[in-house]
Scaffold this motif. Structure first.
Motif, short mmCIF file in Angstrom:
data_model
loop_
_atom_site.label_atom_id
_atom_site.label_comp_id
_atom_site.label_asym_id
_atom_site.label_seq_id
_atom_site.Cartn_x
_atom_site.Cartn_y
_atom_site.Cartn_z
N MET A 1 -15.47 34.12 -72.63
CA MET A 1 -15.29 33.28 -71.51
C MET A 1 -14.03 32.76 -71.29
O MET A 1 -13.24 32.48 -70.26
CB MET A 1 -16.57 32.21 -71.51
N GLU A 2 -13.33 32.16 -72.71
CA GLU A 2 -11.91 31.51 -72.53
C GLU A 2 -11.18 32.59 -72.08
O GLU A 2 -9.97 32.42 -71.25
CB GLU A 2 -11.59 31.16 -73.82
N CYS A 3 -11.23 33.90 -72.72
CA CYS A 3 -10.10 35.03 -72.27
C CYS A 3 -10.39 35.18 -70.74
O CYS A 3 -9.22 35.71 -70.29
CB CYS A 3 -10.61 36.21 -73.05
N LEU A 4 -11.58 35.58 -70.35
CA LEU A 4 -11.50 36.01 -68.83
C LEU A 4 -11.49 34.86 -67.90
O LEU A 4 -10.80 35.27 -66.89
CB LEU A 4 -13.18 36.43 -68.79
N TYR A 5 -11.79 33.63 -68.09
CA TYR A 5 -11.88 32.85 -66.99
C TYR A 5 -10.98 31.74 -67.16
O TYR A 5 -10.61 30.75 -66.31
CB TYR A 5 -13.09 32.18 -66.82
N ARG A 6 -10.15 31.70 -68.31
CA ARG A 6 -9.12 30.33 -68.86
C ARG A 6 -9.67 29.29 -68.45
O ARG A 6 -9.07 28.27 -67.96
CB ARG A 6 -7.90 30.65 -67.89
N GLY A 7 -11.15 28.96 -68.77
CA GLY A 7 -11.64 27.44 -68.45
C GLY A 7 -11.82 26.76 -69.91
O GLY A 7 -11.20 27.07 -70.91
N SER A 8 -12.43 25.55 -69.62
CA SER A 8 -12.62 24.79 -70.78
C SER A 8 -13.98 24.93 -71.20
O SER A 8 -14.95 24.67 -70.70
CB SER A 8 -12.30 23.17 -70.48
N LEU A 9 -14.26 25.46 -72.36
CA LEU A 9 -15.67 25.40 -73.09
C LEU A 9 -16.23 24.11 -73.33
O LEU A 9 -15.41 23.15 -73.82
CB LEU A 9 -15.63 26.38 -74.19
N CYS A 10 -17.39 24.03 -73.14
CA CYS A 10 -18.12 22.57 -73.15
C CYS A 10 -19.06 22.61 -74.41
O CYS A 10 -18.74 22.06 -75.30
CB CYS A 10 -18.77 22.12 -71.92
N HIS A 11 -20.22 23.17 -73.98
CA HIS A 11 -21.50 23.28 -74.89
C HIS A 11 -22.00 24.45 -74.76
O HIS A 11 -22.51 25.09 -73.83
CB HIS A 11 -22.24 21.90 -74.02
N GLY A 12 -22.45 24.91 -76.05
CA GLY A 12 -23.33 26.40 -76.00
C GLY A 12 -24.33 26.64 -77.01
O GLY A 12 -24.00 27.18 -78.01
N PRO A 13 -25.41 26.03 -76.84
CA PRO A 13 -26.31 26.28 -77.91
C PRO A 13 -27.33 27.31 -77.69
O PRO A 13 -27.44 28.02 -76.91
CB PRO A 13 -27.25 24.85 -77.48
N SER A 14 -28.03 27.65 -78.99
CA SER A 14 -29.18 28.77 -78.72
C SER A 14 -30.39 27.87 -78.35
O SER A 14 -30.50 26.68 -78.37
CB SER A 14 -29.48 29.38 -80.04
N THR A 15 -31.22 28.67 -77.54
CA THR A 15 -32.42 27.99 -76.98
C THR A 15 -33.55 28.86 -77.49
O THR A 15 -33.63 29.85 -78.09
CB THR A 15 -32.46 28.02 -75.49
N ASP A 16 -34.78 28.35 -76.99
CA ASP A 16 -36.11 29.41 -77.51
C ASP A 16 -36.01 30.47 -76.78
O ASP A 16 -36.84 31.40 -77.08
CB ASP A 16 -37.31 28.29 -77.07
N SER A 17 -35.14 30.63 -75.50
CA SER A 17 -35.35 31.84 -74.71
C SER A 17 -34.04 32.55 -74.81
O SER A 17 -33.83 33.38 -73.86
CB SER A 17 -35.63 31.42 -73.34
N GLY A 18 -33.28 32.34 -75.69
CA GLY A 18 -31.86 32.90 -75.59
C GLY A 18 -30.47 32.17 -76.07
O GLY A 18 -30.99 31.39 -77.14
N PHE A 19 -29.68 32.18 -75.15
CA PHE A 19 -28.55 30.90 -75.35
C PHE A 19 -27.72 30.89 -74.10
O PHE A 19 -28.03 31.65 -73.08
CB PHE A 19 -27.52 31.54 -76.35
N PHE A 20 -27.04 29.77 -74.05
CA PHE A 20 -26.09 29.38 -72.88
C PHE A 20 -24.77 28.91 -73.40
O PHE A 20 -24.73 28.33 -74.54
CB PHE A 20 -26.85 28.72 -71.78
N TYR A 21 -23.75 29.13 -72.50
CA TYR A 21 -22.57 28.31 -72.56
C TYR A 21 -22.03 27.61 -71.51
O TYR A 21 -22.10 28.51 -70.42
CB TYR A 21 -21.61 29.25 -73.35
N ASP A 22 -21.89 26.36 -71.46
CA ASP A 22 -21.21 25.87 -70.25
C ASP A 22 -19.77 25.69 -70.19
O ASP A 22 -19.20 25.80 -71.42
CB ASP A 22 -21.76 24.45 -70.13
N MET A 23 -18.84 25.96 -68.95
CA MET A 23 -17.74 26.04 -69.06
C MET A 23 -17.12 25.24 -67.80
O MET A 23 -17.81 25.45 -66.94
CB MET A 23 -17.02 27.28 -68.88
N HIS A 24 -16.08 24.35 -68.07
CA HIS A 24 -15.59 23.93 -66.71
C HIS A 24 -14.29 24.89 -66.23
O HIS A 24 -13.39 25.16 -67.18
CB HIS A 24 -15.08 22.19 -67.21
N LEU A 25 -14.42 25.03 -64.89
CA LEU A 25 -13.30 25.99 -64.38
C LEU A 25 -12.61 25.03 -63.23
O LEU A 25 -13.20 24.30 -62.76
CB LEU A 25 -13.81 27.05 -63.67
#
Length: 382
Positions: free
Chosen positions: A1-25
């Motif tokens: 995400m950093e390489c492609l969008y050049r945004g600021s990574l915020c928070h990215g946990p695993s969950t019961d159904s997979g994972f996610f990562y939040d980014m500020h653009l």
């Protein structure tokens, strides 16, 4: 995400159904058609078998590493209380994490990005908007294929599609999170409402009607303004601030106190089918399961402490009777005092003991859910 969008990574946990990562653009835009490019970049990293390296760094080094990311700095200030902490390096990425991790990315045998959605930093609408990328991964390709097949079958059972195809209801972008019930859907809706009203009457409940809008003075008095304000729709009228009610509790309390009451009136059981509104985040809205406008078969019981046990028994039997008619099974959870609460701890302890005693007597399976109670009291929920 950093390489492609050049945004600021915020928070990215695993969950019961997979994972996610939040980014500020900036500008805050992440089109869903960018997912294939991100998927390909991730697949390339998996082929390269990039190592996950655990590094222990000082607090000062952390602040230097993330000096251009205000979100990571906030996490460091709030969460890192020791002189050292761990980060993980994978390729060009260095991120805060306790770990542990896989030895290298080649251990990821199946990986798929699913969608993007909007989010807010810390879930607060007043804070910067974020973009969330959601995905899944599995240790075997077979497991991903099985998951995709189950997901496809679930799409066929999706109530949003069924509601549209059978002309029962639909949703519209001009009123997000609010259901439009068409004639057939309204007939089903009213049939269910008539059923639950008849069940209330059999159990000694009286139906009441309360306003949809209340002054913020009521919500301040009840504690909702201090604890729930961000989830309410509020607006100014002349010199006062009002809010659409997100629940019926304070209105029923006003109804109870509007005249002197005798002990002979207790227990007083009030049922309400008024419209409720809650300001859910747009990214959380999901058909009929997560909405902004809804009606619930809501009721409140005013009783003496001596009557509490028998009233709880009646509520649990009510739940069991209705669920059995609808063919639902359930498991109960006792949600206890959260970190942010109002009232006397001793009263909380007593209420939790009363609820636990009622659950044990009821005899159905239940689990303890520590810290998940409402700010004003513990609760039992299916």
């Amino acid at each position: 995400m950093e390489c492609l969008y050049r945004g600021s990574l915020c928070h990215g946990p695993s969950t019961d159904s997979g994972f996610f990562y939040d980014m500020h653009l900036d500008p805050s835009s992440l089109p869903s058609n960018d997912l294939p490019a991100l998927q390909e970049l991730c697949t390339q990293m998996i082929r390269e078998r990039q190592l996950f390296e655990r590094l222990e760094v000082t607090r000062g080094e952390l602040l230097e590493l993330f000096k251009h990311n205000k979100f990571k700095l906030q996490i460091i200030e709030e969460k890192i209380t020791t002189q050292t902490a761990t980060v993980y390096r994978c390729g060009s990425l260095v991120d805060l994490c306790r770990g542990p991790h896989l030895p290298h990315t080649g251990k990821i045998k199946a990986f798929k990005l699913l969608k993007t959605s909007s989010a807010q930093w810390r879930g607060d609408p007043s804070l910067p908007p974020l973009h969330r990328v959601i995905g899944v991964s599995f240790p075997e390709s077979r497991l991903l294929r099985d998951w995709e097949q189950e997901r496809e079958e679930a799409r066929g059972r999706d109530h949003r599609r069924i509601g549209r195809d059978q002309e029962l209801y639909f949703f519209h972008e001009l009123s997000p999170g609010s259901c439009f019930f068409l004639p057939k859907g309204a007939h089903l809706y009213n049939t269910l409402t008539d059923f639950i009203k008849s069940e209330y009457r059999q159990r000694g409940y009286t139906e009441v009607v309360t306003p949809n809008i209340f002054s913020s003075r009521l919500w301040e008095r009840s504690g909702h303004w201090q604890h729930y304000r961000d989830s309410m729709f509020s607006f100014r009228v002349e010199t006062d601030t009002f809010a659409l009610k997100p629940m019926n509790c304070p209105g029923h309390c006003l109804m109870f106190e509007h005249r002197p009451r005798s002990w002979r009136e207790l227990p007083l059981r009030l049922a309400d089918f008024g419209v409720l509104h809650r300001n859910e985040n747009s990214g959380a809205l999901t058909g009929l399961t997560r909405v902004r406008r809804f009606i619930q078969d809501d009721a409140h019981i005013f009783c003496t402490p001596q009557q509490l046990h028998s009233e709880m028994r009646g509520c649990l039997q009510f739940l069991q009777a209705v669920y059995s008619v609808l063919g639902f099974s359930f498991r109960l959870y006792l949600s206890t005092r959260p970190d942010k609460f109002m009232g006397d701890p001793e009263m909380w302890d007593n209420a939790e003991k009363q609820l636990q005693s009622s659950l044990e007597e009821f005899g159905e399976p239940w689990e303890l859910n520590p810290g998940d109670g409402a700010f004003y009291g513990p609760k039992v929920r299916p």
